[in-house]
Design an enzyme around this catalytic site. Sequence first.
Site, PDB file in Angstrom:
ATOM      1  N   TYR A  84       1.274  -1.127  -0.104  1.00  0.00           N
ATOM      2  CA  TYR A  84      -0.135  -0.369  -0.240  1.00  0.00           C
ATOM      3  C   TYR A  84       0.859   1.590  -0.456  1.00  0.00           C
ATOM      4  O   TYR A  84       2.166   1.190   0.641  1.00  0.00           O
ATOM      5  CB  TYR A  84      -0.853  -0.299   1.374  1.00  0.00           C
ATOM      6  CG  TYR A  84       0.407   0.659   2.453  1.00  0.00           C
ATOM      7  CD1 TYR A  84      -0.658   1.535   3.218  1.00  0.00           C
ATOM      8  CD2 TYR A  84       0.306  -0.602   3.276  1.00  0.00           C
ATOM      9  CE1 TYR A  84       0.451   1.709   4.368  1.00  0.00           C
ATOM     10  CE2 TYR A  84       0.437  -0.734   4.615  1.00  0.00           C
ATOM     11  CZ  TYR A  84       0.981   0.695   4.721  1.00  0.00           C
ATOM     12  OH  TYR A  84       1.331   1.552   6.158  1.00  0.00           O
ATOM     13  N   CYS A  85       0.395   2.633  -0.304  1.00  0.00           N
ATOM     14  CA  CYS A  85       0.986   3.311  -0.332  1.00  0.00           C
ATOM     15  C   CYS A  85      -0.080   4.773   0.246  1.00  0.00           C
ATOM     16  O   CYS A  85      -1.224   4.450   0.492  1.00  0.00           O
ATOM     17  CB  CYS A  85       1.870   4.595  -1.816  1.00  0.00           C
ATOM     18  SG  CYS A  85       0.383   4.075  -2.941  1.00  0.00           S
ATOM     19  N   GLN A  86       0.490   5.711  -0.001  1.00  0.00           N
ATOM     20  CA  GLN A  86      -0.588   7.243   0.309  1.00  0.00           C
ATOM     21  C   GLN A  86      -2.369   6.484  -0.315  1.00  0.00           C
ATOM     22  O   GLN A  86      -2.860   6.463  -0.084  1.00  0.00           O
ATOM     23  CB  GLN A  86      -0.285   8.255  -0.032  1.00  0.00           C
ATOM     24  CG  GLN A  86      -1.057   8.968   0.535  1.00  0.00           C
ATOM     25  CD  GLN A  86      -0.773   8.820   2.339  1.00  0.00           C
ATOM     26  OE1 GLN A  86      -0.470   8.238   2.700  1.00  0.00           O
ATOM     27  NE2 GLN A  86      -2.605   9.374   2.992  1.00  0.00           N
ATOM     28  N   PHE A 113      -3.400   4.389   1.696  1.00  0.00           N
ATOM     29  CA  PHE A 113      -3.480   4.137   3.481  1.00  0.00           C
ATOM     30  C   PHE A 113      -4.192   5.710   3.448  1.00  0.00           C
ATOM     31  O   PHE A 113      -4.882   5.264   4.421  1.00  0.00           O
ATOM     32  CB  PHE A 113      -2.106   4.895   3.717  1.00  0.00           C
ATOM     33  CG  PHE A 113      -1.579   5.397   5.639  1.00  0.00           C
ATOM     34  CD1 PHE A 113      -2.116   4.012   5.983  1.00  0.00           C
ATOM     35  CD2 PHE A 113      -2.030   6.489   5.725  1.00  0.00           C
ATOM     36  CE1 PHE A 113      -2.175   3.966   7.466  1.00  0.00           C
ATOM     37  CE2 PHE A 113      -2.189   6.533   7.018  1.00  0.00           C
ATOM     38  CZ  PHE A 113      -2.382   5.780   7.904  1.00  0.00           C
TER      39      PHE A 113
END
Length: 121
Positions: A84-86, A113
């Site tokens: 996952y990232c932003q 996120f």
Amino acid sequence: MEFLVVLIVALVVFGVFRYFRQRMYLKTLTEDQFKEGYRKAQLIDVREPQEFKRGHILGARNIPVTQMKQRLIELRKDKPVYLYCQSGSRAARAAQLLNKKGYKDINVLKGGFKKWTGKIK
């Protein structure tokens, strides 16, 4: 004018091709689906360290996408990888790299996120 139309059509075709190719190796999971499996997997936050320090999913390791190539030794090919990232775009880039390096069970959190409502640290 004709050239512009051809260029636009080519870009659309390329985008559609990349979308379907990506779906062959990458599973985009809802938060509930992600929660079902991430504890048994390698949970990787691909954001930069300063973003990770401001908050991350409980149990995640920080391997920024910018360092992924150099740090592949830290990831096992025989266990699922949950990324996952932003928002999702960097995680998709990391997934593409992992796929090229032979990783098979690659999962990405839909919405990243910023959409996560589960436990964080």
